[in-house]
Design an enzyme around this catalytic site. Structure first.
Site, PDB file in Angstrom:
ATOM      1  N   GLU A  72       0.870  -1.183   0.000  1.00  0.00           N
ATOM      2  CA  GLU A  72       0.000   0.000   0.000  1.00  0.00           C
ATOM      3  C   GLU A  72       0.902   1.226   0.000  1.00  0.00           C
ATOM      4  OE1 GLU A  72      -2.697   0.275   3.403  1.00  0.00           O
ATOM      5  OE2 GLU A  72      -2.539   2.466   3.294  1.00  0.00           O
ATOM      6  N   ARG A  98       1.134  10.455   0.491  1.00  0.00           N
ATOM      7  CA  ARG A  98       1.611  11.445   1.461  1.00  0.00           C
ATOM      8  C   ARG A  98       2.858  12.169   1.009  1.00  0.00           C
ATOM      9  NH1 ARG A  98       0.996   7.874   6.920  1.00  0.00           N
ATOM     10  NH2 ARG A  98      -1.055   7.076   6.406  1.00  0.00           N
ATOM     11  N   LYS A 125     -10.468  -1.176   7.646  1.00  0.00           N
ATOM     12  CA  LYS A 125      -9.212  -0.827   8.325  1.00  0.00           C
ATOM     13  C   LYS A 125      -9.570  -0.201   9.679  1.00  0.00           C
ATOM     14  CE  LYS A 125      -5.678   2.777   7.847  1.00  0.00           C
ATOM     15  NZ  LYS A 125      -4.503   3.179   7.069  1.00  0.00           N
TER      16      LYS A 125
HETATM   17  C1  3PG Z   1      -1.219   4.008   7.948  1.00  0.00           C
HETATM   18  O1  3PG Z   1      -1.074   4.812   7.096  1.00  0.00           O
HETATM   19  O2  3PG Z   1      -2.064   3.109   7.822  1.00  0.00           O
HETATM   20  C2  3PG Z   1      -0.423   4.108   9.171  1.00  0.00           C
HETATM   21  O3  3PG Z   1       0.204   5.346   9.224  1.00  0.00           O
HETATM   22  C3  3PG Z   1       0.605   3.073   9.331  1.00  0.00           C
HETATM   23  O4  3PG Z   1       0.873   3.102  10.665  1.00  0.00           O
HETATM   24  P1  3PG Z   1       2.309   2.717  11.227  1.00  0.00           P
HETATM   25  O5  3PG Z   1       3.277   3.644  10.529  1.00  0.00           O
HETATM   26  O6  3PG Z   1       2.211   2.977  12.704  1.00  0.00           O
HETATM   27  O7  3PG Z   1       2.557   1.303  10.897  1.00  0.00           O
END
Ligand code: 3PG
Length: 221
Positions: free
Chosen positions: A48, A52, A135
């Site tokens: 994924e 960003r 999610k």
């Molecule tokens: C996301 O975008 O789903 C989260 O920012 C991922 O979270 P993590 O960086 O704490 O794994």
């Protein structure tokens, strides 16, 4: 508008065979090949790419050129995000929250869509539009497993993908829950990992898989 004409993905087993969705916020296109190779070699087979950074869509397109990889887009916050990502090859899409107009567009575009939820109201909205693979974000900050324990009996038809704060220490606790279909996260790319070092990237991704108990790697069907 580009309709997804690739073989559509419909289930976790199909796109995340090891129940892990690596979440990548890409900072350099030079990192794509090493990450793609590592994810394929590890058996994770999907990625994924979050929207960003300025190069997210370019990176997504590059990942999508790997036929063995199922490529999704993350941080989808409006319809344009989804359209642009599908145009460059995303076949699944993930949002931090849920908006009906994105859910409807995902159906029109033939893309597997994973709405983000944090509360019962959001779960009810997503369910009423036909989404039951959701999610749970940000998982750890929302109370993690104890919150899932409270939500799952109320929504027995929902399968969650906890994301946010998942790591090598807690991944098995999440995957052992029957209400959890898979987990998402960036932990395999974190710490002091040098993303320019293909060998190190491969080792880190393989280690993330090795930290999961074999019994948790495959979802019961
Ligand atoms: C996301 O975008 O789903 C989260 O920012 C991922 O979270 P993590 O960086 O704490 O794994």
């Amino acid at each position: 508008m580009t309709i997804n004409t690739r073989v559509p993905v419909r289930s976790i087993n199909q796109f995340a065979p090891l129940r892990i969705i690596p979440v990548l916020t890409i900072k350099s296109l030079a990192h794509v090949d090493a990450i793609a190779d590592a994810v394929i070699k590890s058996g994770i087979n999907n990625i994924e790419v979050t929207l960003r950074t300025d190069i997210s869509l370019q990176a997504l397109k590059k990942f999508a050129s790997y036929s063995e990889l199922v490529v999704g887009v993350g941080s989808v916050k409006n319809k344009e995000d989804l359209e642009r990502a599908v145009d460059v090859g995303a076949v699944f899409a993930v949002s931090p929250g849920y908006m009906q107009e994105i859910g409807k567009l995902a159906q029109d575009l033939n893309v597997l869509y994973l709405p983000g939820v944090a509360t019962s109201t959001e779960i009810m909205c997503a369910l009423s539009d036909g989404y039951n693979l959701l999610k749970f974000f940000p998982a750890e900050q929302l109370g993690g497993i104890s919150t899932l324990n409270a939500l799952s009996p109320v929504f027995p038809n929902v399968k969650f993908i906890p994301t946010g704060g998942i790591n090598g220490k807690n991944v098995n606790d999440y995957l052992a829950k029957p209400c959890v279909a898979a987990v998402g996260g960036s932990w395999m790319f974190g710490g002091d990992l040098d993303l320019n070092n293909a060998t190190a990237v491969e080792q880190a991704v393989i280690k993330a898989v090795e930290q999961v108990s074999p019994v948790n790697l495959l979802e019961e069907t």
